[in-house]
Scaffold this motif. Structure first.
Motif, PDB file in Angstrom:
ATOM      1  N   TYR A  92     -17.366  39.674  -4.229  1.00 46.44           N
ATOM      2  CA  TYR A  92     -16.686  38.391  -4.314  1.00 46.44           C
ATOM      3  C   TYR A  92     -17.712  37.264  -4.227  1.00 46.44           C
ATOM      4  CZ  TYR A  92     -17.359  38.240   0.759  1.00 46.44           C
ATOM      5  OH  TYR A  92     -17.913  38.231   2.012  1.00 46.44           O
ATOM      6  N   PHE A  93     -17.288  36.067  -4.608  1.00 47.14           N
ATOM      7  CA  PHE A  93     -18.126  34.885  -4.472  1.00 47.14           C
ATOM      8  C   PHE A  93     -17.738  34.143  -3.200  1.00 47.14           C
ATOM      9  CE2 PHE A  93     -18.413  35.909  -8.920  1.00 47.14           C
ATOM     10  CZ  PHE A  93     -19.752  35.684  -9.206  1.00 47.14           C
ATOM     11  N   ASP A  94     -18.742  33.646  -2.475  1.00 50.65           N
ATOM     12  CA  ASP A  94     -18.470  32.939  -1.219  1.00 50.65           C
ATOM     13  C   ASP A  94     -18.944  31.493  -1.241  1.00 50.65           C
ATOM     14  OD1 ASP A  94     -21.165  33.397  -1.163  1.00 50.65           O
ATOM     15  OD2 ASP A  94     -21.159  34.638   0.634  1.00 50.65           O
ATOM     16  N   SER A  95     -19.422  31.014  -2.402  1.00 55.35           N
ATOM     17  CA  SER A  95     -19.768  29.594  -2.558  1.00 55.35           C
ATOM     18  C   SER A  95     -19.873  29.324  -4.059  1.00 55.35           C
ATOM     19  CB  SER A  95     -21.086  29.259  -1.845  1.00 55.35           C
ATOM     20  OG  SER A  95     -22.189  29.734  -2.571  1.00 55.35           O
ATOM     21  N   PHE A  96     -20.302  28.128  -4.402  1.00 50.97           N
ATOM     22  CA  PHE A  96     -20.391  27.746  -5.815  1.00 50.97           C
ATOM     23  C   PHE A  96     -21.386  28.608  -6.586  1.00 50.97           C
ATOM     24  CE2 PHE A  96     -18.933  23.841  -3.723  1.00 50.97           C
ATOM     25  CZ  PHE A  96     -17.827  23.529  -4.520  1.00 50.97           C
ATOM     26  N   PHE A  97     -22.440  29.105  -5.913  1.00 49.24           N
ATOM     27  CA  PHE A  97     -23.510  29.794  -6.629  1.00 49.24           C
ATOM     28  C   PHE A  97     -23.931  31.100  -5.984  1.00 49.24           C
ATOM     29  CE2 PHE A  97     -24.057  25.290  -7.741  1.00 49.24           C
ATOM     30  CZ  PHE A  97     -24.130  25.370  -9.128  1.00 49.24           C
ATOM     31  N   GLN A 134     -15.303  30.965 -11.644  1.00 48.74           N
ATOM     32  CA  GLN A 134     -14.800  31.937 -10.668  1.00 48.74           C
ATOM     33  C   GLN A 134     -14.251  31.210  -9.444  1.00 48.74           C
ATOM     34  OE1 GLN A 134     -14.912  35.344 -10.993  1.00 48.74           O
ATOM     35  NE2 GLN A 134     -15.921  35.300 -12.981  1.00 48.74           N
ATOM     36  N   PHE A 135     -13.236  31.825  -8.824  1.00 47.95           N
ATOM     37  CA  PHE A 135     -12.781  31.358  -7.519  1.00 47.95           C
ATOM     38  C   PHE A 135     -13.631  32.020  -6.437  1.00 47.95           C
ATOM     39  CE2 PHE A 135      -9.184  30.562 -10.239  1.00 47.95           C
ATOM     40  CZ  PHE A 135      -8.713  29.346  -9.781  1.00 47.95           C
ATOM     41  N   TYR A 136     -13.859  31.298  -5.346  1.00 49.41           N
ATOM     42  CA  TYR A 136     -14.695  31.849  -4.278  1.00 49.41           C
ATOM     43  C   TYR A 136     -13.970  31.747  -2.936  1.00 49.41           C
ATOM     44  CZ  TYR A 136     -15.910  26.981  -3.121  1.00 49.41           C
ATOM     45  OH  TYR A 136     -15.845  25.656  -2.764  1.00 49.41           O
ATOM     46  N   TYR A 137     -14.310  32.664  -2.049  1.00 51.71           N
ATOM     47  CA  TYR A 137     -13.671  32.773  -0.741  1.00 51.71           C
ATOM     48  C   TYR A 137     -14.110  31.629   0.172  1.00 51.71           C
ATOM     49  CZ  TYR A 137     -12.737  34.648   3.924  1.00 51.71           C
ATOM     50  OH  TYR A 137     -12.309  34.821   5.211  1.00 51.71           O
ATOM     51  N   GLN A 138     -13.122  31.011   0.804  1.00 53.53           N
ATOM     52  CA  GLN A 138     -13.397  30.003   1.836  1.00 53.53           C
ATOM     53  C   GLN A 138     -12.383  30.174   2.955  1.00 53.53           C
ATOM     54  OE1 GLN A 138     -11.625  26.964   2.792  1.00 53.53           O
ATOM     55  NE2 GLN A 138      -9.817  27.551   1.593  1.00 53.53           N
ATOM     56  N   ASP A 162      -8.494  29.977  -2.174  1.00 53.34           N
ATOM     57  CA  ASP A 162      -9.881  30.050  -2.626  1.00 53.34           C
ATOM     58  C   ASP A 162     -10.348  28.717  -3.188  1.00 53.34           C
ATOM     59  OD1 ASP A 162     -10.086  32.676  -1.920  1.00 53.34           O
ATOM     60  OD2 ASP A 162      -9.754  33.473  -3.925  1.00 53.34           O
ATOM     61  N   GLY A 163     -11.638  28.455  -3.035  1.00 53.19           N
ATOM     62  CA  GLY A 163     -12.251  27.341  -3.723  1.00 53.19           C
ATOM     63  C   GLY A 163     -12.552  27.739  -5.159  1.00 53.19           C
ATOM     64  N   TYR A 164     -13.024  26.792  -5.954  1.00 51.87           N
ATOM     65  CA  TYR A 164     -13.291  27.070  -7.368  1.00 51.87           C
ATOM     66  C   TYR A 164     -14.677  26.584  -7.742  1.00 51.87           C
ATOM     67  CZ  TYR A 164     -13.089  26.842 -12.438  1.00 51.87           C
ATOM     68  OH  TYR A 164     -13.376  26.995 -13.770  1.00 51.87           O
ATOM     69  N   SER A 165     -15.429  27.464  -8.423  1.00 51.18           N
ATOM     70  CA  SER A 165     -16.755  27.109  -8.923  1.00 51.18           C
ATOM     71  C   SER A 165     -16.685  26.893 -10.426  1.00 51.18           C
ATOM     72  CB  SER A 165     -17.765  28.223  -8.607  1.00 51.18           C
ATOM     73  OG  SER A 165     -19.000  27.948  -9.234  1.00 51.18           O
TER      74      SER A 165
END
Length: 461
Positions: A294-299, A388-392, A380-383
């Motif tokens: 999963y993604f956990d931030s913008f990058f 992609q959506f990322y976990y927050q 989720d946040g969005y990058s």
């Protein structure tokens, strides 16, 4: 088949609290975290993407086969109809595909990138920031198919092998790389006339190449328990897959950490019950996820090494209130076990009160109100850079129910719809203006009230 998705991105509002103090009651006057101020256009015919993502996919598919079987004939009073029953089939499928995925910001602001996204641009203010991955694919699949019962062509057993050749082109400097995959495949399908046991099973196993060790398996068994009782469908699905290629060091996507990710494994068990006579649909799904990527931030991306579970149950029901009034309800509940990096609303529901029926012989109409609601949760946040959506786990989304009014009708081959959406944004305190916005993602408000309409007309000579 060719598809193109071109979507402008604004990165969200710089300060969503200013929605409560708009001087012109126009949310477009607020500054966003991406895009050049004053460059926005409301022309629906202007499809240029100055800041955003452009995805393109084109596929050409050619399939042919040769059958071995049995000749037969059907004799009527005066006509003899010749019949051929396939029993053994040789099949070849050729797939040619091209795709590209990229992001572009033609006038990137290095200050905003650093302030809102913690990203240092490789260039100065005003320069173009862009990247793209492009692919070409040639896939040859060879299969053998047998039909055990000559009178039931919906029952067959299929086995095959495939060779997939991939050619990737990556930024910067137009870096070119070639890959391949060799995989085996199998499928069994049986659809019976009495619908007592309809079976679908298929699987793929990647034997060699870029995705060696990946596999997927699917099994579904459906049975009609009775016309009054309804049907029951049970099955499972298991997938073992490599991480997305944007996490490969060769990809031009600006993910900061691209190494060390293991294959992801997802197991899904499902059960579905459908009774059209009384209008009930019940569904249950159980997921077991291992090495979740999963993604956990913008990058940046991450991987959850621990196994965790997700349970999802839902129910749908149609209630006849009167002759022309119906109430439709749909309820979903979902829950995770442990503390995985997955946030889900515990409850989601969609409901419609509809006036509908057949009037004046050819007029079919359905009109009413639709309401959708989800319990508060940490969405989720969005990058925009990765699409992609990322976990927050800090910001909670707590929205009003979404309310829309709709009108759908059909007259012979003419269909049309009209929807007035986001009625929930009405603000009685502020002169009944539609400015009480819901949020889909942090800093991304949904629009105020708006109207959508469409027509579909089929001419038959």
């Amino acid at each position: 088949m060719s598809n193109k998705a071109a979507s402008s991105e604004n990165g969200g509002l710089q300060n969503a609290k200013k929605l409560d103090s708009l001087s012109l009651n126009d949310p477009f006057e607020l500054e966003t975290r991406l895009g050049r101020a004053g460059s926005m256009s409301r022309n629906p015919f202007n499809t240029a993407i100055n800041t955003g993502n452009t995805y393109k996919e084109t596929t050409v598919l050619y399939k042919h086969h040769y059958d071995f079987g049995k000749l037969d004939s059907l004799v009527t009073d005066s006509i003899t109809i010749k019949i051929f029953y396939p029993r053994f089939r040789l099949e070849h499928t050729l797939k040619l595909g091209s795709s590209s995925y990229g992001f572009s910001d033609i006038s990137a602001d290095s200050t905003n990138y650093a302030k809102y996204f913690n990203y240092k641009l490789p260039n100065a203010f005003g320069d173009t920031f862009q990247y793209k991955d492009a692919w070409n694919e040639i896939n040859n699949e060879f299969s053998i198919i047998t039909f055990p019962d000559k009178n039931n062509q919906s029952q067959f057993l299929k086995a095959g092998m495939a060779l997939q050749n991939l050619s990737g082109l990556f930024d910067p400097l137009s870096v070119h790389h070639s890959f391949y995959n060799v995989y085996g495949l199998g499928e069994y399908r049986n659809r019976t006339r009495n619908q007592k046991w309809d079976i679908e099973a298929n699987g793929q196993l990647y034997l060699n190449g870029l995705n060696a060790g990946d596999y997927s398996a699917y099994l579904s068994m459906k049975s009609l328990l009775g016309k009054k009782i309804g049907s029951l469908n049970i099955g499972f699905q298991n997938t073992n897959k490599s991480p997305a290629f944007m996490l490969d060091p060769l990809s031009s996507y600006p993910v900061k950490n691209k190494i060390g990710f293991k294959k992801e494994n997802i197991f899904r068990f499902f059960l579905q019950y459908d009774n059209p006579k009384i209008g009930w649909k019940l569904n249950a799904e159980y997921f077991a996820v291992n090495n979740y990527v999963y993604f956990d931030s913008f990058f940046t991306a991450s991987q959850e090494a621990s196994l965790f579970n997700v349970l999802h149950v839902s129910a749908e029901k149609k209630l006849a209130v009167s002759r022309h009034w119906n109430f439709y309800t749909e309820i979903h509940m979902q829950q995770t076990t442990g503390d995985p990096p997955v946030n889900l609303p515990f409850l989601y529901t969609r409901n419609r009160i509809a006036f509908e029926g057949n009037f004046f012989t050819n007029l079919f109409i359905s009109t009413g109100l639709e309401l959708r609601y989800q319990t508060p949760y940490k969405a989720d946040g969005y990058s925009p850079f990765l699409g992609q959506f990322y976990y927050q786990n800090t910001q909670t989304i707590n929205n009003r129910p979404d309310i829309s009014a709709y009108l759908n009708f059909r007259i012979k081959s003419f269909k049309a719809f009209l929807r007035v959406e986001n009625l929930n944004t009405v603000n009685p305190i502020d002169g009944f203006k539609f400015n009480h916005h819901n949020f889909s993602v942090e800093q991304y408000p949904t629009p105020g009230m708006w109207v959508r309409f469409g027509v579909w007309w089929n001419f038959v000579n």
